[in-house]
Design an enzyme around this catalytic site. Sequence first.
Site, PDB file in Angstrom:
ATOM      1  N   GLU A  55      82.499 136.359  44.092  1.00  0.00           N
ATOM      2  CA  GLU A  55      81.226 135.935  43.518  1.00  0.00           C
ATOM      3  C   GLU A  55      81.030 134.433  43.471  1.00  0.00           C
ATOM      4  O   GLU A  55      79.901 133.946  43.440  1.00  0.00           O
ATOM      5  CB  GLU A  55      81.057 136.478  42.087  1.00  0.00           C
ATOM      6  CG  GLU A  55      81.083 137.981  41.963  1.00  0.00           C
ATOM      7  CD  GLU A  55      82.432 138.489  41.524  1.00  0.00           C
ATOM      8  OE1 GLU A  55      82.529 139.081  40.440  1.00  0.00           O
ATOM      9  OE2 GLU A  55      83.402 138.284  42.296  1.00  0.00           O
ATOM     10  N   ASN A  56      82.118 133.681  43.431  1.00  0.00           N
ATOM     11  CA  ASN A  56      81.949 132.229  43.328  1.00  0.00           C
ATOM     12  C   ASN A  56      81.628 131.570  44.676  1.00  0.00           C
ATOM     13  O   ASN A  56      81.449 130.368  44.738  1.00  0.00           O
ATOM     14  CB  ASN A  56      83.182 131.572  42.691  1.00  0.00           C
ATOM     15  CG  ASN A  56      84.463 131.884  43.425  1.00  0.00           C
ATOM     16  OD1 ASN A  56      84.713 133.017  43.808  1.00  0.00           O
ATOM     17  ND2 ASN A  56      85.296 130.876  43.611  1.00  0.00           N
TER      18      ASN A  56
END
Length: 230
Positions: A55-56
């Site tokens: 997700e980052n």
Amino acid sequence: MSDFNVMEDKLANAQIAWRAAQDLSDGSYVNLGIGFPEMIAKFQPVGRDVTYHTENGVLGFGKAPDVGQEDWDLINAGKRAVTLKAGASFFHHADSFSMVRGGHLDLAVLGAYQVAQNGDLANWSVGAKGVPAVGGAMDLVHGAKNVAVVTDHVTKKGEPKLLDACTLPLTGIGCVTRVYTSLAVIDIVDGQFVLREKLAQISLDQLQSVTGATLHIDGTVGDLIVPEDI
């Protein structure tokens, strides 16, 4: 089988992760949840091409680096150091969630506190010892095409984690498609738990006794077989 102990005669987390890894599809795009689910990448079958998303903002990262060789500017969503595969890419956090919400992930694998027979998932809680917030999991469970869970079959107190209905705050509604536990592999089909595999040393009645909803049988139930040396 009467001497089966659900707290002792069960798979270890690494063995659950190994079993889940065997179902990774060639050419798939996969997000592995923070913690226990991340172990699945370690057991990716040889020759199987899987692209991992975090997700980052990284797509195509590889295994963890050797101790002492970490680059702490290169981490996954769990703040663990990773390496890169050829062709890996970086992008903005918002673009990462656009990939999730746009249905571009084939699979998300998460841990769980509770799973309901209709596919509801609770994998966060409140309080000092709980996961502090639902985080990106609420996007993953409704953005990925399939959602699997890896978990112990029961809590540390021996209480069922697979239930008629979740009692903890929900991460997602009707989102889970398969559950890999320390005792069994279970699909969720039409609002029911359908048993696919179980440990050979546990009877169906014993498994049902530690499951908080009815287990349904559709065809042959296979033996849940994993390597003993992991």
